[in-house]
Enzyme design. Structure first.
Site, PDB file in Angstrom:
ATOM      1  N   CYS A  81       0.810  -1.224   0.000  1.00  0.00           N
ATOM      2  CA  CYS A  81       0.000   0.000   0.000  1.00  0.00           C
ATOM      3  C   CYS A  81       0.841   1.272   0.000  1.00  0.00           C
ATOM      4  O   CYS A  81       0.312   2.367  -0.220  1.00  0.00           O
ATOM      5  CB  CYS A  81      -0.948  -0.006   1.193  1.00  0.00           C
ATOM      6  SG  CYS A  81      -2.073  -1.415   1.220  1.00  0.00           S
ATOM      7  N   HIS A 345      -9.009   3.585  -2.232  1.00  0.00           N
ATOM      8  CA  HIS A 345      -7.655   3.063  -1.999  1.00  0.00           C
ATOM      9  C   HIS A 345      -7.190   2.129  -3.116  1.00  0.00           C
ATOM     10  O   HIS A 345      -7.052   0.927  -2.920  1.00  0.00           O
ATOM     11  CB  HIS A 345      -7.633   2.348  -0.646  1.00  0.00           C
ATOM     12  CG  HIS A 345      -6.287   1.862  -0.213  1.00  0.00           C
ATOM     13  ND1 HIS A 345      -5.093   2.430  -0.636  1.00  0.00           N
ATOM     14  CD2 HIS A 345      -5.927   0.830   0.616  1.00  0.00           C
ATOM     15  CE1 HIS A 345      -4.071   1.785  -0.082  1.00  0.00           C
ATOM     16  NE2 HIS A 345      -4.557   0.807   0.669  1.00  0.00           N
TER      17      HIS A 345
END
Length: 396
Positions: A81, A345
């Protein structure tokens, strides 16, 4: 050598499969916007760092070929991430080190609907890069048939509640704040506003986390053009340029695992270490920051990050949030974009979307979500496995 963000751009973040496009279409849109924002062509870019997690090898080349076939080096970046901020850090280092005058950082992701099966994209956690992290979680909290990332952050939330008396309402208030902020962000995946009671009543994902406290899977891309001081001067970009005052990445040490705590294993020590390095290099502290974009993949991680960044003492983050210190009218505005929870995201794009939002904020171009008088911004992007990247930006 100083380095500046001179152009930024992003696509709207969207639910996977909601638009008929490929990852190179996203990259062309975001990269083209960043180049247009800088007022330059792709032929002026000396190198490109391109981040993604779920596409195949050399997808970075396929993506930037939509911007131009100039033959420049293209580096494919994958750091979970934290991929987008890692690509930005590479671009920053190329410029800061005097290797290039202009570098493109680009991140994108085309994802599948539903929760991630695991950080490595599969279910065999024995061979996963994050097996050690999930092992810590399983030893303390067991392993259940719920999304594994929600389990490990849910474990961190339970521990924070046990240690400090943090309440479910304080966790839900993170989601309420960030959903409220995203209502003014046309690039956000979600623009609905929810009250704390509605967030608590949403579908349970993993106790104590509900759906509205968890970041979704998303499609999208973001990009930034990083340039040297001489490039800025040569092209008359001084009014648009935002300085990268300092940037640091930290990865796991024994501290992440020694306690057997999910709070540590999800990255609080990494975030604290990266932040301290940035403050030292910039000669600034969190008290000098006006606006923050941080990695709220789950509501608890926003609270953990308040503590890691030095915004409050350990255990005081729930009270800090309740005081109004992290929204408009408070000491800082945290996640004016809506954060990961509401903006979305797409893993490879997230860190660069944070940089894009902060650049708009520091230029005074954020529209209805503008933080009044913002001159200094901090971005925090973390990837389980693990890496934390903290970036301090300021308007000269």
């Amino acid at each position: 050598m100083k380095a500046y963000l001179v152009g930024v751009g992003m696509t709207k973040f969207e639910k996977p499969e909601s638009r008929d496009w490929q990852y190179w279409d996203m990259a062309k849109e975001a990269g083209g916007k960043a180049l247009d924002d800088a007022g330059i062509g792709y032929d002026q870019v000396g190198q490109a760092a391109v981040g993604y997690c779920f596409q195949v090898s050399t997808a970075g080349q396929r993506a930037v070929y939509e911007l131009g076939l100039t033959g420049v080096p293209v580096y494919n970046v994958n750091n979970n991430c934290a991929t987008g901020s890692t690509a930005l850090m590479m671009a920053h280092q190329f410029v800061e080190g005097g290797l290039e005058d202009c570098v493109l950082a680009l991140g994108f992701e085309k994802m599948a609907r539903g929760a991630l099966g695991g950080e490595s994209g599969g279910e065999d956690f024995k061979t996963s890069p994050v097996a050690r992290h999930y092992g810590i979680m399983a030893a303390r909290h067991g392993f259940e048939m719920t999304p594994p990332t929600a389990q490990i952050f849910g474990g961190a939330a339970r521990e924070h509640m046990e240690l400090y008396g943090t309440t479910p309402a304080q966790l839900a208030a993170v989601g309420a704040k960030n959903h409220r902020h995203s209502a003014d962000n046309p690039y956000a995946q979600f623009q609905d506003v929810y009250e704390v009671d509605e967030i608590l009543a949403a579908k349970p994902i993993h106790e104590p986390l509900t759906k509205l406290q968890c970041s979704p899977t998303s499609d999208g891309a973001a990009a930034a053009v990083v340039a040297s001081e001489r490039f800025v001067e040569r092209h008359g970009l001084g009014d648009r340029a935002v300085e990268i005052a300092a940037q640091a990445m930290a990865t796991d040490t024994e501290e992440s695992f020694a306690s057997g705590s999910c709070i540590d294993v999800v990255g609080k020590p990494l975030s604290r270490s990266a932040a301290r390095q940035v403050y030292e290099r910039a000669g600034l502290g969190i008290e000098d920051v006006d606006v923050v974009e941080l990695h709220d993949c789950f509501s608890v991680n926003e609270l953990l990050t308040y503590e890691a960044l030095g915004m409050c003492a350990d255990g005081e983050s729930g009270k800090l949030l309740e005081s109004g210190a992290t929204t408009y009218g408070g000491r800082w505005v945290v996640n004016p974009s809506g954060g990961l929870i509401s903006k979305g995201h797409p893993l490879g794009a997230t860190g660069l979307a944070q940089a894009t939002e902060l650049t708009w904020q520091l230029r005074g171009e954020a529209g209805a979500r503008q933080v009044e008088g913002a001159r200094t911004g901090l971005a925090h992007n973390i990837g389980l496995g693990g890496a934390a990247v903290v970036t301090l930006l300021r308007k000269p």
